[in-house]
Design a protein around this motif. Structure first.
Motif, PDB file in Angstrom:
ATOM      1  N   ILE A 162       2.964   1.489  -7.253  1.00  0.00           N
ATOM      2  CA  ILE A 162       3.383   0.189  -7.786  1.00  0.00           C
ATOM      3  C   ILE A 162       4.343  -0.532  -6.836  1.00  0.00           C
ATOM      4  CG2 ILE A 162       4.419  -1.007  -9.746  1.00  0.00           C
ATOM      5  CD1 ILE A 162       1.749   0.331 -10.347  1.00  0.00           C
ATOM      6  N   PRO A 163       5.464   0.101  -6.414  1.00  0.00           N
ATOM      7  CA  PRO A 163       6.349  -0.609  -5.472  1.00  0.00           C
ATOM      8  C   PRO A 163       5.698  -0.929  -4.132  1.00  0.00           C
ATOM      9  CG  PRO A 163       7.049   1.674  -5.748  1.00  0.00           C
ATOM     10  CD  PRO A 163       6.046   1.396  -6.816  1.00  0.00           C
ATOM     11  N   VAL A 164       4.740  -0.108  -3.700  1.00  0.00           N
ATOM     12  CA  VAL A 164       4.027  -0.411  -2.448  1.00  0.00           C
ATOM     13  C   VAL A 164       3.240  -1.706  -2.592  1.00  0.00           C
ATOM     14  CG1 VAL A 164       2.174   0.348  -0.915  1.00  0.00           C
ATOM     15  CG2 VAL A 164       3.891   1.978  -1.675  1.00  0.00           C
ATOM     16  N   MET A 165       2.596  -1.893  -3.729  1.00  0.00           N
ATOM     17  CA  MET A 165       1.838  -3.120  -3.957  1.00  0.00           C
ATOM     18  C   MET A 165       2.772  -4.325  -4.059  1.00  0.00           C
ATOM     19  SD  MET A 165      -1.010  -1.748  -6.694  1.00  0.00           S
ATOM     20  CE  MET A 165      -1.839  -3.334  -6.800  1.00  0.00           C
ATOM     21  N   VAL A 166       3.897  -4.153  -4.754  1.00  0.00           N
ATOM     22  CA  VAL A 166       4.832  -5.269  -4.940  1.00  0.00           C
ATOM     23  C   VAL A 166       5.425  -5.710  -3.603  1.00  0.00           C
ATOM     24  CG1 VAL A 166       7.030  -5.956  -5.976  1.00  0.00           C
ATOM     25  CG2 VAL A 166       5.382  -4.620  -7.307  1.00  0.00           C
ATOM     26  N   LEU A 167       5.868  -4.757  -2.785  1.00  0.00           N
ATOM     27  CA  LEU A 167       6.442  -5.107  -1.487  1.00  0.00           C
ATOM     28  C   LEU A 167       5.389  -5.669  -0.539  1.00  0.00           C
ATOM     29  CD1 LEU A 167       9.007  -2.236  -0.794  1.00  0.00           C
ATOM     30  CD2 LEU A 167       9.459  -4.612  -1.378  1.00  0.00           C
ATOM     31  N   GLY A 168       4.143  -5.277  -0.720  1.00  0.00           N
ATOM     32  CA  GLY A 168       3.072  -5.828   0.099  1.00  0.00           C
ATOM     33  C   GLY A 168       2.909  -7.331  -0.095  1.00  0.00           C
ATOM     34  N   ILE A 169       3.269  -7.812  -1.291  1.00  0.00           N
ATOM     35  CA  ILE A 169       3.198  -9.248  -1.560  1.00  0.00           C
ATOM     36  C   ILE A 169       4.208 -10.003  -0.701  1.00  0.00           C
ATOM     37  CG2 ILE A 169       3.511 -11.019  -3.336  1.00  0.00           C
ATOM     38  CD1 ILE A 169       2.626  -8.945  -5.393  1.00  0.00           C
ATOM     39  N   PHE A 170       5.403  -9.425  -0.539  1.00  0.00           N
ATOM     40  CA  PHE A 170       6.470 -10.114   0.180  1.00  0.00           C
ATOM     41  C   PHE A 170       6.401  -9.880   1.695  1.00  0.00           C
ATOM     42  CE2 PHE A 170       8.072  -9.305  -4.110  1.00  0.00           C
ATOM     43  CZ  PHE A 170       8.471 -10.583  -4.482  1.00  0.00           C
ATOM     44  N   ILE A 171       6.061  -8.659   2.107  1.00  0.00           N
ATOM     45  CA  ILE A 171       6.076  -8.336   3.532  1.00  0.00           C
ATOM     46  C   ILE A 171       4.794  -8.774   4.223  1.00  0.00           C
ATOM     47  CG2 ILE A 171       6.193  -6.444   5.219  1.00  0.00           C
ATOM     48  CD1 ILE A 171       7.931  -4.920   3.262  1.00  0.00           C
ATOM     49  N   LEU A 172       3.653  -8.502   3.587  1.00  0.00           N
ATOM     50  CA  LEU A 172       2.352  -8.796   4.206  1.00  0.00           C
ATOM     51  C   LEU A 172       1.652 -10.000   3.595  1.00  0.00           C
ATOM     52  CD1 LEU A 172       1.096  -5.096   4.391  1.00  0.00           C
ATOM     53  CD2 LEU A 172       2.016  -6.449   6.272  1.00  0.00           C
ATOM     54  N   LYS A 173       2.307 -10.637   2.612  1.00  0.00           N
ATOM     55  CA  LYS A 173       1.728 -11.816   1.953  1.00  0.00           C
ATOM     56  C   LYS A 173       0.378 -11.503   1.314  1.00  0.00           C
ATOM     57  CE  LYS A 173       5.230 -13.984   3.690  1.00  0.00           C
ATOM     58  NZ  LYS A 173       6.413 -14.270   2.826  1.00  0.00           N
ATOM     59  N   LYS A 174       0.261 -10.310   0.745  1.00  0.00           N
ATOM     60  CA  LYS A 174      -0.986  -9.913   0.107  1.00  0.00           C
ATOM     61  C   LYS A 174      -1.062 -10.469  -1.310  1.00  0.00           C
ATOM     62  CE  LYS A 174      -2.131  -5.630   2.543  1.00  0.00           C
ATOM     63  NZ  LYS A 174      -2.483  -4.204   2.371  1.00  0.00           N
ATOM     64  N   THR A 175      -2.258 -10.542  -1.816  1.00  0.00           N
ATOM     65  CA  THR A 175      -2.475 -10.958  -3.201  1.00  0.00           C
ATOM     66  C   THR A 175      -3.316  -9.899  -3.908  1.00  0.00           C
ATOM     67  OG1 THR A 175      -4.439 -12.229  -2.540  1.00  0.00           O
ATOM     68  CG2 THR A 175      -2.345 -13.426  -2.659  1.00  0.00           C
ATOM     69  N   TYR A 176      -2.952  -9.616  -5.145  1.00  0.00           N
ATOM     70  CA  TYR A 176      -3.663  -8.612  -5.927  1.00  0.00           C
ATOM     71  C   TYR A 176      -4.124  -9.233  -7.241  1.00  0.00           C
ATOM     72  CZ  TYR A 176      -1.439  -5.363  -2.687  1.00  0.00           C
ATOM     73  OH  TYR A 176      -1.009  -4.716  -1.558  1.00  0.00           O
ATOM     74  N   THR A 177      -5.261  -8.778  -7.718  1.00  0.00           N
ATOM     75  CA  THR A 177      -5.807  -9.277  -8.969  1.00  0.00           C
ATOM     76  C   THR A 177      -5.300  -8.432 -10.132  1.00  0.00           C
ATOM     77  OG1 THR A 177      -7.768  -7.867  -8.830  1.00  0.00           O
ATOM     78  CG2 THR A 177      -7.878 -10.026  -7.747  1.00  0.00           C
ATOM     79  N   PHE A 178      -5.607  -8.891 -11.336  1.00  0.00           N
ATOM     80  CA  PHE A 178      -5.247  -8.129 -12.530  1.00  0.00           C
ATOM     81  C   PHE A 178      -5.906  -6.753 -12.523  1.00  0.00           C
ATOM     82  CE2 PHE A 178      -6.464  -6.800 -16.826  1.00  0.00           C
ATOM     83  CZ  PHE A 178      -5.206  -6.653 -17.408  1.00  0.00           C
ATOM     84  N   VAL A 179      -7.135  -6.693 -12.013  1.00  0.00           N
ATOM     85  CA  VAL A 179      -7.857  -5.417 -11.942  1.00  0.00           C
ATOM     86  C   VAL A 179      -7.120  -4.437 -11.036  1.00  0.00           C
ATOM     87  CG1 VAL A 179     -10.013  -4.311 -11.226  1.00  0.00           C
ATOM     88  CG2 VAL A 179     -10.074  -6.499 -12.406  1.00  0.00           C
TER      89      VAL A 179
END
Length: 308
Positions: free
Chosen positions: A110-127
């Motif tokens: 979970i924290p890896v995905m969250v930080l990926g949004i800020f550091i790598l500008k990634k986007t994740y879907t609800f799925v």
């Protein structure tokens, strides 16, 4: 022989030629002085092969160190996070019992995905988030299926283990950023991250007066030296695979893979150490495979939507 070696060195980066030629000259002079006292002289070809190989190795080491792809500041930051997550996790063990540690460590995705949004500008879907939550819950259930102790929540321990997870989440995302932006190799990253991390640890153990006592303990208990060596070698191989996973597939896929090994370990434990199979294992594995199925279905849909 000297002319041949000099010609070989001129093909290397010019910034290193002078120092390498000095080393070669000293070695040749030393060898010539030894030849005066030896009856078995080496042929010019043997001398050339020996010193040329040596010079190329030295030059390659210098070139690798001084011509790294990624900035050193990034490696210093990743090393700091690596040392922090290990130190904080070990410190948390004094305040939390095993089930509590498992609950937090299984949620690392979970924290890896969250930080990926800020550091790598990634986007994740609800799925993606739903599959990640199912995956973490499945790991927790499988790991605690045969533990009859409830988690114990200690504020200090929770704080330490949470900081450790955040630092660990930074590592994967920063590594992925370095690979993408600077095209550095996994070997370079491993060399600098672990080398700088060793420098950090030496300072820490010196400041905490653990260096001398640790050395004395190793010499007084020599039986632990071989397990330490085996652990270090296996760790080096494992870290190489992790770096390659991050470089090729990204931080989230790597954390998912390293977390899934817990479930694989449990499966092998039934083969090697037979024990009762409870319904908790069934529920845990069902959630894990359900999460994987969600992600597989999402990728299949995306590939059909954009075949190019």
């Amino acid at each position: 022989t000297q002319q041949l070696i000099t010609l070989t060195l001129t093909s290397q980066p010019s910034s290193h030629n002078q120092s390498i030629e000095q080393i070669t000259s000293e070695l040749l002079n030393h060898n010539n002085s030894n030849d005066d006292h030896s009856n078995n002289e080496e042929s010019p070809n043997e001398k050339y092969n020996k010193y040329s190989s040596f010079c190329q190795k030295v030059n390659k080491m210098k070139y690798t160190f001084f011509n790294h792809q990624a900035p050193l500041k990034d490696y210093f930051l990743i090393s700091f996070c690596s040392v922090a997550t290990i130190g904080l996790s070990n410190a948390a063990c004094e305040f939390l019992n095993y089930p509590t540690q498992v609950v937090f460590k299984c949620c690392k995705l979970i924290p890896v995905m969250v930080l990926g949004i800020f550091i790598l500008k990634k986007t994740y879907t609800f799925v993606d988030y739903f599959a990640a939550i199912l995956f973490c819950l499945g790991l927790i259930i499988c790991t605690l299926a045969d533990k009859y102790v409830s988690p114990s929540f200690n504020f200090t321990g929770i704080t330490l283990i949470s900081l450790a997870l955040i630092a660990d989440a930074f590592i994967g995302n920063l590594q992925e950023k370095v690979f993408k932006e600077y095209k550095s190799s996994a070997a370079e990253s491993l060399f600098f991250v672990k080398g700088i991390g060793c420098f950090y640890l030496i300072i820490i153990v010196m400041l905490t007066n653990q260096l001398i006592s640790g050395i004395e303990y190793c010499f007084s208990n020599v039986d632990i030296l071989m397990p330490i060596i085996y652990f270090s070698i296996s760790g080096w191989f494992g870290e190489n695979f992790v770096m390659l996973l991050v470089k090729k597939f990204g931080a989230v896929a790597t954390v998912t893979t390293t977390s899934a090994r817990k479930a694989i370990t449990i499966i092998f434990s039934f083969i090697m150490f037979p024990k009762p199979f409870t319904h908790a294992y069934t529920a845990g594995f069902f959630l894990i495979f359900l999460a994987i199925a969600f992600e597989a279905q999402k990728k299949r849909y995306q590939s059909k939507k954009s075949p190019n």
